[in-house]
Motif scaffolding. Structure first.
Motif, short mmCIF file in Angstrom:
data_model
loop_
_atom_site.label_atom_id
_atom_site.label_comp_id
_atom_site.label_asym_id
_atom_site.label_seq_id
_atom_site.Cartn_x
_atom_site.Cartn_y
_atom_site.Cartn_z
N UNK A 175 114.37 51.78 9.26
CA UNK A 175 114.64 51.26 7.91
C UNK A 175 113.56 51.76 6.94
N UNK A 176 112.33 51.76 7.39
CA UNK A 176 111.23 52.24 6.56
C UNK A 176 111.37 53.71 6.20
N UNK A 177 111.84 54.51 7.14
CA UNK A 177 112.05 55.94 6.86
C UNK A 177 113.13 56.13 5.80
N UNK A 178 114.21 55.36 5.87
CA UNK A 178 115.28 55.43 4.87
C UNK A 178 114.73 55.03 3.51
N UNK A 179 113.97 53.94 3.46
CA UNK A 179 113.38 53.49 2.21
C UNK A 179 112.43 54.55 1.65
N UNK A 180 111.63 55.15 2.52
CA UNK A 180 110.69 56.17 2.09
C UNK A 180 111.40 57.37 1.46
N UNK A 181 112.48 57.81 2.09
CA UNK A 181 113.24 58.95 1.55
C UNK A 181 113.87 58.59 0.21
N UNK A 182 114.39 57.37 0.09
CA UNK A 182 114.99 56.93 -1.17
C UNK A 182 113.94 56.85 -2.28
#
Length: 73
Positions: free
Chosen positions: A38-45
């Motif tokens: 989830x953190x990786x998705x947030x980071x990319x966004x």
């Protein structure tokens, strides 16, 4: 639950919370993996939002209303 898109600041706060949980080390492995994803998705966004903002900021309006890159001036 609302489908309202979260703001940059809300997403950043969520990411900071995930990082804090993972750094604490008291999260079960399965949950840690899910939180990391989830953190990786947030980071990319967040990165996409920053890149978009940067592109907007490097443009200036010409007298005729057209946009030009600041380097082109």
């Amino acid at each position: 639950m609302s489908n309202k898109k979260k703001t940059f600041e809300e997403n950043l706060q969520d990411l900071e919370g995930i990082v804090s949980q993972l750094e604490n080390g008291e999260v079960p492995l399965e949950e840690a993996i899910a939180q990391f994803q989830k953190g990786m998705v947030l980071s990319k966004d967040l990165q996409k939002t920053l890149e978009s903002a940067e592109k907007t900021l490097v443009k200036v309006m010409q007298d005729d209303g057209s946009e030009a890159e600041m380097d082109a001036l």
